[in-house]
Design a protein around this motif. Structure first.
Motif, PDB file in Angstrom:
ATOM      1  N   SER A 389     -62.596  21.658   4.022  1.00 40.75           N
ATOM      2  CA  SER A 389     -62.093  20.364   3.549  1.00 40.75           C
ATOM      3  C   SER A 389     -62.329  19.307   4.616  1.00 40.75           C
ATOM      4  O   SER A 389     -62.950  19.570   5.645  1.00 40.75           O
ATOM      5  CB  SER A 389     -60.596  20.463   3.214  1.00 40.75           C
ATOM      6  OG  SER A 389     -59.867  20.832   4.380  1.00 40.75           O
ATOM      7  N   GLY A 390     -61.774  18.111   4.368  1.00 44.13           N
ATOM      8  CA  GLY A 390     -61.922  17.024   5.336  1.00 44.13           C
ATOM      9  C   GLY A 390     -63.202  16.249   5.113  1.00 44.13           C
ATOM     10  O   GLY A 390     -63.708  16.127   3.992  1.00 44.13           O
ATOM     11  N   VAL A 391     -63.750  15.722   6.188  1.00 44.00           N
ATOM     12  CA  VAL A 391     -64.973  14.928   6.106  1.00 44.00           C
ATOM     13  C   VAL A 391     -66.052  15.597   6.949  1.00 44.00           C
ATOM     14  O   VAL A 391     -65.763  16.350   7.883  1.00 44.00           O
ATOM     15  CB  VAL A 391     -64.750  13.475   6.593  1.00 44.00           C
ATOM     16  CG1 VAL A 391     -63.764  12.756   5.697  1.00 44.00           C
ATOM     17  CG2 VAL A 391     -64.267  13.451   8.034  1.00 44.00           C
ATOM     18  N   CYS A 410     -70.732   9.197   6.535  1.00 45.13           N
ATOM     19  CA  CYS A 410     -69.521  10.004   6.601  1.00 45.13           C
ATOM     20  C   CYS A 410     -69.171  10.401   5.167  1.00 45.13           C
ATOM     21  O   CYS A 410     -68.933   9.536   4.314  1.00 45.13           O
ATOM     22  CB  CYS A 410     -68.382   9.190   7.234  1.00 45.13           C
ATOM     23  SG  CYS A 410     -67.003  10.195   7.819  1.00 45.13           S
ATOM     24  N   TYR A 412     -67.056  12.639   2.104  1.00 47.85           N
ATOM     25  CA  TYR A 412     -65.800  13.283   1.720  1.00 47.85           C
ATOM     26  C   TYR A 412     -66.040  14.028   0.419  1.00 47.85           C
ATOM     27  O   TYR A 412     -66.713  13.535  -0.488  1.00 47.85           O
ATOM     28  CB  TYR A 412     -64.694  12.239   1.554  1.00 47.85           C
ATOM     29  CG  TYR A 412     -63.356  12.817   1.168  1.00 47.85           C
ATOM     30  CD1 TYR A 412     -62.706  13.728   1.999  1.00 47.85           C
ATOM     31  CD2 TYR A 412     -62.753  12.478  -0.038  1.00 47.85           C
ATOM     32  CE1 TYR A 412     -61.480  14.269   1.647  1.00 47.85           C
ATOM     33  CE2 TYR A 412     -61.513  13.012  -0.393  1.00 47.85           C
ATOM     34  CZ  TYR A 412     -60.894  13.905   0.446  1.00 47.85           C
ATOM     35  OH  TYR A 412     -59.686  14.457   0.102  1.00 47.85           O
ATOM     36  N   GLN A 413     -65.500  15.241   0.310  1.00 45.63           N
ATOM     37  CA  GLN A 413     -65.837  16.122  -0.798  1.00 45.63           C
ATOM     38  C   GLN A 413     -65.249  15.668  -2.129  1.00 45.63           C
ATOM     39  O   GLN A 413     -65.921  15.664  -3.148  1.00 45.63           O
ATOM     40  CB  GLN A 413     -65.356  17.541  -0.483  1.00 45.63           C
ATOM     41  CG  GLN A 413     -65.826  18.583  -1.483  1.00 45.63           C
ATOM     42  CD  GLN A 413     -65.424  19.983  -1.061  1.00 45.63           C
ATOM     43  OE1 GLN A 413     -64.494  20.155  -0.282  1.00 45.63           O
ATOM     44  NE2 GLN A 413     -66.128  20.983  -1.551  1.00 45.63           N
ATOM     45  N   THR A 415     -64.321  12.901  -3.965  1.00 42.91           N
ATOM     46  CA  THR A 415     -64.328  11.487  -4.329  1.00 42.91           C
ATOM     47  C   THR A 415     -65.609  11.180  -5.083  1.00 42.91           C
ATOM     48  O   THR A 415     -66.650  11.818  -4.873  1.00 42.91           O
ATOM     49  CB  THR A 415     -64.214  10.584  -3.085  1.00 42.91           C
ATOM     50  OG1 THR A 415     -64.233   9.217  -3.502  1.00 42.91           O
ATOM     51  CG2 THR A 415     -65.388  10.808  -2.132  1.00 42.91           C
ATOM     52  N   LEU A 420     -67.886   7.320   2.862  1.00 40.01           N
ATOM     53  CA  LEU A 420     -66.635   6.694   3.273  1.00 40.01           C
ATOM     54  C   LEU A 420     -66.876   5.557   4.257  1.00 40.01           C
ATOM     55  O   LEU A 420     -67.838   5.575   5.025  1.00 40.01           O
ATOM     56  CB  LEU A 420     -65.737   7.745   3.956  1.00 40.01           C
ATOM     57  CG  LEU A 420     -65.196   8.889   3.095  1.00 40.01           C
ATOM     58  CD1 LEU A 420     -64.456   9.876   3.979  1.00 40.01           C
ATOM     59  CD2 LEU A 420     -64.269   8.362   2.014  1.00 40.01           C
ATOM     60  N   HIS A 455     -62.262   9.017   9.721  1.00 42.30           N
ATOM     61  CA  HIS A 455     -61.628   8.212   8.680  1.00 42.30           C
ATOM     62  C   HIS A 455     -60.123   8.194   8.943  1.00 42.30           C
ATOM     63  O   HIS A 455     -59.542   9.234   9.256  1.00 42.30           O
ATOM     64  CB  HIS A 455     -61.921   8.797   7.300  1.00 42.30           C
ATOM     65  CG  HIS A 455     -61.469   7.934   6.167  1.00 42.30           C
ATOM     66  ND1 HIS A 455     -60.210   8.039   5.613  1.00 42.30           N
ATOM     67  CD2 HIS A 455     -62.094   6.938   5.486  1.00 42.30           C
ATOM     68  CE1 HIS A 455     -60.086   7.158   4.634  1.00 42.30           C
ATOM     69  NE2 HIS A 455     -61.212   6.479   4.525  1.00 42.30           N
ATOM     70  N   ARG A 458     -58.652  10.540   5.918  1.00 44.82           N
ATOM     71  CA  ARG A 458     -59.307  11.821   5.627  1.00 44.82           C
ATOM     72  C   ARG A 458     -59.484  12.690   6.866  1.00 44.82           C
ATOM     73  O   ARG A 458     -59.662  13.907   6.759  1.00 44.82           O
ATOM     74  CB  ARG A 458     -60.678  11.596   4.984  1.00 44.82           C
ATOM     75  CG  ARG A 458     -60.673  10.648   3.799  1.00 44.82           C
ATOM     76  CD  ARG A 458     -59.836  11.167   2.663  1.00 44.82           C
ATOM     77  NE  ARG A 458     -59.922  10.285   1.491  1.00 44.82           N
ATOM     78  CZ  ARG A 458     -59.190  10.390   0.421  1.00 44.82           C
ATOM     79  NH1 ARG A 458     -58.258  11.349   0.356  1.00 44.82           N
ATOM     80  NH2 ARG A 458     -59.328   9.567  -0.593  1.00 44.82           N
ATOM     81  N   SER A 461     -64.695  14.255  11.361  1.00 45.48           N
ATOM     82  CA  SER A 461     -65.738  15.248  11.062  1.00 45.48           C
ATOM     83  C   SER A 461     -66.030  16.096  12.292  1.00 45.48           C
ATOM     84  O   SER A 461     -65.736  15.691  13.420  1.00 45.48           O
ATOM     85  CB  SER A 461     -67.022  14.550  10.624  1.00 45.48           C
ATOM     86  OG  SER A 461     -67.699  13.997  11.754  1.00 45.48           O
TER      87      SER A 461
END
Length: 510
Positions: A389-391, A410, A412-413, A415, A420, A455, A458, A461
């Motif tokens: 998860s995360g970015v 960047c 995000y999963q 969205t 982002l 982010h 979020r 990374s």
């Protein structure tokens, strides 16, 4: 009865006998013990007794023997008595002190260590520190058993077996008396098989000609180990094979050194250790991947998504491409979990020609991927990471050529708009903030480093290394070679000119 005759004037008088106090089993007892005070006159019993304790005005007992069934600190003190065998009373006795202290608690130690290897020797020792007892007898217990397995202060297991592992405790009893200690705290003895551990120095990623050393160690107090080194390979049926290195030293030193790494040193390595007394051979150690990079590999590993960081549960494609478009290449990997695997052996993987497809990524897919020929030559490694998860940072898989245009995103999963607005960092320093992409129009060698995005909601990374490749055209290389030659010759030309000039001036004067 002891009689003292003294003559006073013409008559005789008899001195009264003196009472005597004894304490059994000893004047120094432990809390909870039984202690008995006894009053005697000339070693004989008395019919009447009066007991006094220092600090008390009243008589606390009229028995010849007074017993404390469970002594505590309040019973400690100085005691006196006097008694009678008839109508006359004795003199009062000298004071005798009853001392009460906490029952001592033994301490268990294990030498040389609480964690030993099977086949070694280990000694358990029980220590009881108390000045009032000069000699102890010992009892040893193992957790889960009420029977005593040893009565010595020190008990040695040699050689140690795995069944000896467990919790041990001891207690003591007075050798010539009735006092005993508490039970000690339990101490755990752990017994395991020796394990070889492999490490690499100075690093695993090498360029042709770099030195590298494999270090094999057995973490224990024991000595006398010899070491062997192996390469790990995977055959066509996906079975693993440990191949002893032909120049593998079997000396006592646990180092295998390559002074100048070559491309054929790329591979997965392991080691093992063995000794003669007591005889033992370890299992194969953990594995370490060594990767030696050449100038121009004959094949390239192409990642379908064009990035090294990925989310879970997505499809991932990796292809080996060479100039002849041959299918003689296979994709193999070495995971963070230390597994050497072929793409076709993966539960979610398949190999078609020179292309490996992972249908649904998992965090266990994180590792180093490369192309391998039928002769087991390995080329063009790519470090792939999979995140739950995360970015993640969208960055190029392969090195960027100097002068190229570099763009980072960047992602995000969860969205509909994956790009982002985030902050971008290089080597820990903020370089662009709150932007959907970071752009470098003309890349230079100075842009090489670790990049990541952050982010505010979020998260951050993982870091990705971006390498910059400096490219020189043939004309540039030619010019640099000529310039180098000129700079090499210049000092000699300068000396020659100075000598000619000096000789000319000397002829003029003549």
């Amino acid at each position: 009865m002891r009689v003292l005759i003294s003559i006073i004037h013409s008559g005789q008088t008899e001195e009264k006998p003196k009472a005597e106090v004894t304490i059994k089993p000893a004047q120094h007892v432990f809390r909870g013990d039984t202690a008995t005070l006894r009053c005697d006159i000339n070693g004989e019993g008395v019919t009447k007794t009066l007991w006094h304790k220092e600090g008390l005005t009243s008589v606390f007992s009229e028995l010849q023997e007074h017993t404390f069934s469970s002594v505590n600190e309040s019973d400690a003190g100085k005691y006196t008595c006097y008694g009678s065998n008839g109508s006359d009373w004795s003199q009062i006795s000298d004071a005798v002190t009853l001392t009460v202290s906490e029952r001592p608690k033994p301490k268990v130690t294990i030498k040389p260590a609480q964690h030993v290897f099977r086949g070694d020797a280990v000694t358990l020792r029980c220590d009881i520190n108390h000045e009032g007892v000069t000699s102890w007898s010992y009892s040893w217990y193992k957790e889960g058993s009420t029977s005593v397995f040893s009565d010595r202060q020190e008990h040695t297991f040699s050689p140690v077996k795995k069944s000896y592992a467990g919790k041990y405790s001891c207690k003591g009893s007075e050798t010539e008396g009735s006092r005993w200690s508490q039970m000690s705290d339990a101490v755990t003895l752990r017994v395991s098989d020796p394990r070889a551990v492999l490490s690499v120095s100075p690093q695993k990623w090498l360029t042709e000609g770099d030195p590298v050393t494999l270090i094999c160690e057995v973490y224990s107090f024991s000595t006398g180990w010899t070491f062997s080194w192996f390469t790990l390979t995977v055959s066509a049926d996906n079975s693993h094979h440990y191949n002893l290195l032909s120049d593998s030293s079997r000396g006592a030193g646990g180092n295998y050194t390559v002074s100048s790494a070559a491309l054929n040193h790329t591979g997965v390595y392991s080691c093992r250790a063995e000794r003669e007394k007591p005889a033992y051979k370890t299992q194969y150690s953990n594995t370490q991947l060594l990767w030696v990079t050449g100038v121009s590999p004959p094949v390239s590993l192409i990642v379908g998504s064009s990035r090294t960081q990925h989310f879970t549960s997505v499809s991932l494609s990796l292809s080996c491409e060479d100039q002849s478009n041959s299918d003689r290449w296979r994709v193999r990997r070495y995971t963070d979990g230390g597994r050497l695997e072929d793409c076709s052996s993966l539960h979610r993987g398949s190999q078609t020609g020179s292309t490996c497809t992972i249908s649904s990524t998992n965090t266990s897919d994180t590792g180093v991927y490369w192309c391998e020929s039928e002769s087991e030559a390995k080329y063009h490694s790519v470090n792939i990471t999979v995140h739950l998860s995360g970015v993640i940072l969208e960055s190029p898989v392969h090195p960027v050529t100097e002068g190229d245009h570099l763009i980072l995103h960047c992602l995000y999963q969860h969205t509909t708009s994956p790009n982002l607005r985030a902050d971008f960092y290089k080597d820990g320093s903020l370089i662009q903030n709150q932007t959907t992409e970071m752009s470098i129009t003309t890349v230079s060698k100075s842009h090489e480093g670790f990049y990541y995005c952050k982010h505010p909601e979020r998260g951050e990374s993982p870091k990705s290394w971006i390498s910059v490749r400096v490219f020189h055209s043939e004309s540039q290389i030619c010019f640099l070679n000529i310039l180098s030659s000129v700079l090499t010759v210049c000092p000699y030309l300068l000396v020659t000119v100075m000598l000619i000039f000096k000789c000319g001036r000397m002829r003029g004067k003549t």
